[in-house]
Design a protein around this motif. Structure first.
Motif, mmCIF file in Angstrom:
data_model
loop_
_atom_site.group_PDB
_atom_site.id
_atom_site.type_symbol
_atom_site.label_atom_id
_atom_site.label_comp_id
_atom_site.label_asym_id
_atom_site.label_seq_id
_atom_site.Cartn_x
_atom_site.Cartn_y
_atom_site.Cartn_z
ATOM 1 N N VAL A 188 0.838 -1.203 0.000
ATOM 2 C CA VAL A 188 0.000 0.000 0.000
ATOM 3 C C VAL A 188 0.870 1.250 0.000
ATOM 4 C CG1 VAL A 188 -1.696 1.319 1.318
ATOM 5 C CG2 VAL A 188 -1.939 -1.165 1.100
ATOM 6 N N ALA A 189 1.958 1.239 0.781
ATOM 7 C CA ALA A 189 2.838 2.403 0.840
ATOM 8 C C ALA A 189 3.459 2.674 -0.529
ATOM 9 C CB ALA A 189 3.932 2.170 1.880
ATOM 10 N N GLU A 211 -1.458 8.385 2.130
ATOM 11 C CA GLU A 211 -0.113 8.917 2.279
ATOM 12 C C GLU A 211 0.445 8.421 3.609
ATOM 13 O OE1 GLU A 211 -0.136 13.132 2.031
ATOM 14 O OE2 GLU A 211 -1.084 13.197 0.053
ATOM 15 N N LEU A 212 1.752 8.256 3.658
ATOM 16 C CA LEU A 212 2.386 7.830 4.891
ATOM 17 C C LEU A 212 2.485 8.980 5.882
ATOM 18 C CD1 LEU A 212 5.354 5.669 3.533
ATOM 19 C CD2 LEU A 212 3.356 4.827 4.766
ATOM 20 N N THR A 213 2.224 8.685 7.127
ATOM 21 C CA THR A 213 2.515 9.638 8.192
ATOM 22 C C THR A 213 4.013 9.562 8.494
ATOM 23 O OG1 THR A 213 2.171 7.979 9.903
ATOM 24 C CG2 THR A 213 0.230 9.238 9.195
ATOM 25 N N SER A 245 -2.203 3.558 -2.834
ATOM 26 C CA SER A 245 -3.634 3.323 -3.044
ATOM 27 C C SER A 245 -4.012 1.956 -2.508
ATOM 28 C CB SER A 245 -3.980 3.411 -4.527
ATOM 29 O OG SER A 245 -5.266 2.908 -4.787
ATOM 30 N N LEU A 246 -5.062 1.906 -1.687
ATOM 31 C CA LEU A 246 -5.567 0.620 -1.209
ATOM 32 C C LEU A 246 -6.110 -0.218 -2.355
ATOM 33 C CD1 LEU A 246 -7.375 1.822 2.032
ATOM 34 C CD2 LEU A 246 -5.544 0.125 1.953
ATOM 35 N N THR A 247 -6.827 0.448 -3.256
ATOM 36 C CA THR A 247 -7.457 -0.269 -4.369
ATOM 37 C C THR A 247 -6.419 -0.911 -5.275
ATOM 38 O OG1 THR A 247 -9.327 1.271 -4.332
ATOM 39 C CG2 THR A 247 -9.012 -0.046 -6.325
#
Length: 301
Positions: free
Chosen positions: A12-13, A57-59, A17-19
């Motif tokens: 995902v990172a 987005e990554l934190t 996108s999760l999709t």
């Protein structure tokens, strides 16, 4: 925390996108993926992603976690590979060294003889000057050498071919118009001689000239066939080399046979008789097959 959580997180990172991660990399349903990521964040104790309309987005915590997650997955993969290697029995190795250039002639015949063994061995090939190949056999660095009859006390040789020695000269040299060349017609000052590296070839050619009362006056010396070809092409000089060199010639260099009783040079299979390798034993038992294969390869049609 399970490895699949780390794999899902990294996918995902990297996709943002999760999709996309669910459909193209993980082949899982998006709701399931979202649930797995929430479980991961709960276990880490920090929010790893910011979800928005464009994707995720990554934190800062997620960015810090990403590098370590990748390292953990890489280490896990290496652990699996190491375990699989350890579970497989090691293949016996068999190393063959060739006089540089002779692998062009002989490698396919060696592998033809060893074909029943190749799948079960770690087969290694190298090439070098003939004295270095002989030394490698003596030290036990290689199991088999295809080289000249180098003088080493613990090396046994079986001659597998006799090669004629030919004249090599520039294509535009006046003697190139001849179908065969008498060495008396070669300008002694243009003859390319031999360094101590090529001591066996040098000895054969020196005897050949001496028996015919010919004195060459070389000012340039080759230490291998590649050097010899280059010197012929660049200086306009002439030299004598074994016939196998013909297959390595540029267009600017040609070969011609010698008139009369031309000298020959031996090529041999060298090995240590005390080498316990069963692959070497198999090869030696089928040495006649090697010689026959080579003879059929060069037989006139």
């Amino acid at each position: 925390m399970e490895l699949r959580h780390l794999r899902y997180f990294v996918a995902v990172a990297e996709e943002g996108s999760l999709t996309v991660a669910a459909e193209r990399r993980l082949f899982t349903a998006q709701p399931s993926l979202s649930r797995q990521l929430r479980d991961l964040e709960a276990e880490v104790g920090a929010q790893l992603f910011i979800r928005n309309s464009r994707g995720v987005e990554l934190t800062k915590a997620g960015s810090a976690f990403l590098a370590h997650a990748r390292l953990a997955l890489e280490s896990a993969g290496e652990a699996v590979a190491a375990a699989r290697r350890a579970a497989r029995p090691a293949k016996p190795s068999f190393a063959v060294g060739f006089l540089t250039g002779q692998e062009v002639e002989w490698l396919r015949h060696v592998t033809h003889v060893l074909q029943p063994q190749l799948r079960d061995i770690d087969f290694r090939v190298s090439s070098d000057f003939s004295p270095a190949v002989g030394e490698a056999i003596q030290r036990g660095d290689i199991d088999l050498g295809i080289c000249r009859l180098e003088p080493h006390p613990d090396v046994t040789y079986k001659v597998i071919d006799h090669e004629p020695i030919l004249v090599f000269l520039p294509r535009d040299h006046p003697l190139a118009a001849c179908s065969a060349i008498d060495t008396r017609d070669i300008d002694p000052a243009l003859f390319i001689g031999y360094s101590t590296t090529t001591h066996i070839l040098r000895g054969i050619v020196d005897r050949y000239f001496r028996d015919r009362g010919i004195a060459m006056l070389p000012t340039r010396f080759l230490d291998g066939v590649a050097t010899g070809i280059s010197l012929v092409a660049s200086t306009g000089g002439v030299t004598l080399l074994p016939a196998y060199v013909e297959k390595m010639l540029p267009r600017s260099v040609v070969s011609r046979p010698l008139t009369g009783n031309a000298p020959v040079i031996e090529i041999a299979a060298g090995y240590r008789a005390d080498n316990p390798s069963p692959v070497l034993q198999f090869f030696l038992e089928h040495l006649e097959q090697l010689i026959a294969s080579r003879a059929g390869d060069v037989a006139p049609t």
